[in-house]
Design a protein around this motif. Structure first.
Motif, PDB file in Angstrom:
ATOM      1  N   PHE A   1      45.158  40.501  44.877  1.00 57.27           N
ATOM      2  CA  PHE A   1      44.679  41.841  45.868  1.00 57.27           C
ATOM      3  C   PHE A   1      43.592  42.300  44.862  1.00 57.27           C
ATOM      4  O   PHE A   1      43.799  42.790  44.177  1.00 57.27           O
ATOM      5  N   ILE A   2      43.022  42.861  45.535  1.00 50.27           N
ATOM      6  CA  ILE A   2      41.431  43.238  44.833  1.00 50.27           C
ATOM      7  C   ILE A   2      41.453  44.980  45.663  1.00 50.27           C
ATOM      8  O   ILE A   2      40.666  44.135  47.072  1.00 50.27           O
ATOM      9  N   SER A   3      41.177  45.331  44.967  1.00 52.15           N
ATOM     10  CA  SER A   3      41.376  47.150  46.011  1.00 52.15           C
ATOM     11  C   SER A   3      40.369  48.080  45.037  1.00 52.15           C
ATOM     12  O   SER A   3      39.674  48.167  44.223  1.00 52.15           O
ATOM     13  N   GLY A   4      39.581  49.180  46.276  1.00 52.38           N
ATOM     14  CA  GLY A   4      39.008  50.366  45.988  1.00 52.38           C
ATOM     15  C   GLY A   4      39.923  51.203  44.948  1.00 52.38           C
ATOM     16  O   GLY A   4      39.754  51.861  44.626  1.00 52.38           O
ATOM     17  N   ARG A   5      41.353  50.591  45.136  1.00 49.28           N
ATOM     18  CA  ARG A   5      42.750  51.787  45.126  1.00 49.28           C
ATOM     19  C   ARG A   5      42.550  51.998  43.192  1.00 49.28           C
ATOM     20  O   ARG A   5      42.373  50.723  43.126  1.00 49.28           O
ATOM     21  N   PRO A   6      43.143  52.766  42.900  1.00 52.83           N
ATOM     22  CA  PRO A   6      43.947  52.309  41.269  1.00 52.83           C
ATOM     23  C   PRO A   6      44.733  51.873  41.806  1.00 52.83           C
ATOM     24  O   PRO A   6      45.843  51.299  42.526  1.00 52.83           O
TER      25      PRO A   6
ATOM     26  N   VAL B   1      44.352  43.806  41.278  1.00 56.92           N
ATOM     27  CA  VAL B   1      42.728  44.429  40.165  1.00 56.92           C
ATOM     28  C   VAL B   1      42.682  45.549  41.493  1.00 56.92           C
ATOM     29  O   VAL B   1      42.445  46.078  42.670  1.00 56.92           O
ATOM     30  N   GLY B   2      42.452  46.629  40.633  1.00 59.43           N
ATOM     31  CA  GLY B   2      42.437  47.599  41.109  1.00 59.43           C
ATOM     32  C   GLY B   2      40.667  48.698  40.480  1.00 59.43           C
ATOM     33  O   GLY B   2      39.600  48.074  39.740  1.00 59.43           O
ATOM     34  N   ASN B   3      40.652  49.478  41.244  1.00 56.81           N
ATOM     35  CA  ASN B   3      38.962  50.024  41.307  1.00 56.81           C
ATOM     36  C   ASN B   3      37.464  49.581  41.365  1.00 56.81           C
ATOM     37  O   ASN B   3      36.791  48.755  40.312  1.00 56.81           O
ATOM     38  N   HIS B   4      37.273  48.181  41.909  1.00 54.95           N
ATOM     39  CA  HIS B   4      37.074  47.349  42.736  1.00 54.95           C
ATOM     40  C   HIS B   4      36.490  45.998  40.891  1.00 54.95           C
ATOM     41  O   HIS B   4      35.474  46.009  40.895  1.00 54.95           O
ATOM     42  N   GLY B   5      37.448  45.921  40.736  1.00 51.51           N
ATOM     43  CA  GLY B   5      37.809  45.185  39.209  1.00 51.51           C
ATOM     44  C   GLY B   5      37.208  46.034  38.274  1.00 51.51           C
ATOM     45  O   GLY B   5      37.422  44.749  36.944  1.00 51.51           O
ATOM     46  N   LEU B   6      38.081  47.438  38.117  1.00 50.63           N
ATOM     47  CA  LEU B   6      37.323  47.504  36.533  1.00 50.63           C
ATOM     48  C   LEU B   6      38.938  47.704  36.004  1.00 50.63           C
ATOM     49  O   LEU B   6      39.443  48.380  34.071  1.00 50.63           O
ATOM     50  N   GLU B   7      40.417  47.450  36.776  1.00 52.60           N
ATOM     51  CA  GLU B   7      41.469  47.841  35.599  1.00 52.60           C
ATOM     52  C   GLU B   7      42.651  46.894  36.419  1.00 52.60           C
ATOM     53  O   GLU B   7      41.814  46.016  37.704  1.00 52.60           O
ATOM     54  N   TYR B   8      43.237  46.208  35.930  1.00 53.26           N
ATOM     55  CA  TYR B   8      44.106  45.111  36.876  1.00 53.26           C
ATOM     56  C   TYR B   8      45.050  44.731  36.018  1.00 53.26           C
ATOM     57  O   TYR B   8      45.731  45.523  34.818  1.00 53.26           O
ATOM     58  N   ILE B   9      46.490  44.517  36.691  1.00 51.84           N
ATOM     59  CA  ILE B   9      47.661  43.950  36.245  1.00 51.84           C
ATOM     60  C   ILE B   9      47.873  42.283  36.727  1.00 51.84           C
ATOM     61  O   ILE B   9      48.125  42.197  37.768  1.00 51.84           O
ATOM     62  N   ILE B  10      48.286  41.732  35.114  1.00 49.24           N
ATOM     63  CA  ILE B  10      48.271  40.505  35.760  1.00 49.24           C
ATOM     64  C   ILE B  10      49.627  40.399  35.389  1.00 49.24           C
ATOM     65  O   ILE B  10      49.676  40.362  33.771  1.00 49.24           O
TER      66      ILE B  10
ATOM     67  N   GLY C   1      52.480  40.973  35.080  1.00 49.35           N
ATOM     68  CA  GLY C   1      53.087  42.569  34.673  1.00 49.35           C
ATOM     69  C   GLY C   1      52.414  43.676  33.639  1.00 49.35           C
ATOM     70  O   GLY C   1      53.299  44.736  33.319  1.00 49.35           O
ATOM     71  N   ARG C   2      51.091  42.691  33.385  1.00 48.66           N
ATOM     72  CA  ARG C   2      50.656  43.579  31.772  1.00 48.66           C
ATOM     73  C   ARG C   2      49.216  44.459  32.522  1.00 48.66           C
ATOM     74  O   ARG C   2      48.595  44.043  33.008  1.00 48.66           O
ATOM     75  N   TYR C   3      49.376  45.526  31.998  1.00 49.66           N
ATOM     76  CA  TYR C   3      47.870  46.567  32.806  1.00 49.66           C
ATOM     77  C   TYR C   3      46.965  46.684  31.345  1.00 49.66           C
ATOM     78  O   TYR C   3      47.061  46.199  30.674  1.00 49.66           O
ATOM     79  N   GLU C   4      46.059  46.051  31.887  1.00 51.45           N
ATOM     80  CA  GLU C   4      44.388  46.106  31.159  1.00 51.45           C
ATOM     81  C   GLU C   4      43.434  47.128  32.122  1.00 51.45           C
ATOM     82  O   GLU C   4      43.195  46.770  33.056  1.00 51.45           O
ATOM     83  N   ARG C   5      42.709  47.498  31.468  1.00 54.16           N
ATOM     84  CA  ARG C   5      40.686  48.031  32.130  1.00 54.16           C
ATOM     85  C   ARG C   5      39.912  47.745  31.143  1.00 54.16           C
ATOM     86  O   ARG C   5      40.159  47.432  30.302  1.00 54.16           O
ATOM     87  N   LEU C   6      38.562  47.517  31.614  1.00 52.63           N
ATOM     88  CA  LEU C   6      37.508  47.597  30.629  1.00 52.63           C
ATOM     89  C   LEU C   6      37.739  48.526  29.617  1.00 52.63           C
ATOM     90  O   LEU C   6      37.063  49.660  30.322  1.00 52.63           O
TER      91      LEU C   6
END
Length: 264
Positions: free
Chosen positions: A63-68, A84-93, A95-100
């Motif tokens: 799921f890729i979203s503009g939402r957090p 994937v949140g904020n249009h690709g700037l953060e994601y959970i894969i 169960g692990r959270y990462e962001r640019l």
């Protein structure tokens, strides 16, 4: 104009290989109806049940979203999927959270622009949504949305700080973002390359989804995958965005119908 999806299902049988296919979709306007405010939008239980079945059967559901990203996870409620949140700037894969990391330097500037904009455009119908990394300014409920959009953009142009960030447009919203070269298309490519799939479908309904549609065409031309891009039509979508997709459906109920077909 793209083709009507349900006239071409025979040509899309390749999407029914669950171990070699990625199912990737936007959220708002695609698997949930557009609502007057972001808080009112929801994924209904019938859609959620189908998505859980897809998650159980398919190796890749994203799921890729503009939402957090954490809000996207809460809204959809299928924990095994990629978010994937904020249009690709953060994601959970897994169960692990990462962001640019590059976004961090711009967060104070974005917040400052948003606060100043709110002061200079006092309108109770404008909704300012702090998304952690990005800031969305929704004007859907304003009596004259076009005039309100022009007022927002004129006000931003008067702010020197706004030249240091990225200002994008969506469905009845203006979005303040870090000026990082990242979009839904790049994250779709990343998901596909890292998942080692041979086919993919992406469904979306907004301006930012066109990047994903175009990237799928590139991946097809590179002979990496077979791919289908599906736009969920609405009157708010510009013609050039419609033309970037291969197929169209007429609304969220038809997205649900397509997902049911995948599971047959």
């Amino acid at each position: 104009m793209p083709e009507y999806l349900f006239d071409f299902l025979d040509e899309l049988e390749y999407l029914k290989d669950p171990q070699r296919t990625a199912i990737i979709t936007d959220i708002d306007g695609t698997i949930s109806e557009i609502a007057p405010t972001p808080q009112e939008a929801h994924v209904d239980e019938e859609m959620r049940k189908i998505l859980r079945k897809i998650s159980e059967r398919y190796r890749v559901l994203a799921f890729i979203s503009g939402r957090p990203v954490h809000e996207a996870l809460r809204m959809v409620g299928v924990p095994e999927a990629i978010y994937v949140g904020n249009h690709g700037l953060e994601y959970i894969i897994n169960g692990r959270y990462e962001r640019l990391r590059e976004v961090d330097d711009y967060l104070p500037i974005i917040r400052k622009c948003a606060i100043e904009l709110k002061k200079k455009t006092p309108d109770e119908n404008i909704i300012f949504e702090d998304k952690g990394i990005c800031y969305s300014i929704h004007y859907r409920q304003c009596p004259d949305p076009k005039l309100t959009e022009e007022r927002i953009m004129d006000t931003l142009r008067e702010m020197p700080e706004s030249r240091r960030i990225r200002v994008d447009h969506g469905r009845m919203l203006v979005e303040l973002k870090p000026p990082v070269e990242y979009n839904k298309g790049l994250i779709v490519r990343k998901i596909i390359e890292e998942s080692d799939v041979s086919s993919a479908v992406y469904l979306g309904d907004d301006v930012t989804d066109a990047d994903a549609f175009r990237e799928l065409r590139k991946l097809e031309s590179e002979m990496m995958i077979k791919a289908a891009s599906v736009i969920v039509l609405s009157e708010e979508i510009p013609d050039e965005i419609k033309d970037s997709a291969s197929f169209y459906v007429s609304g969220v109920p038809e997205v649900l119908r397509f997902f049911r077909w995948l599971l047959k």
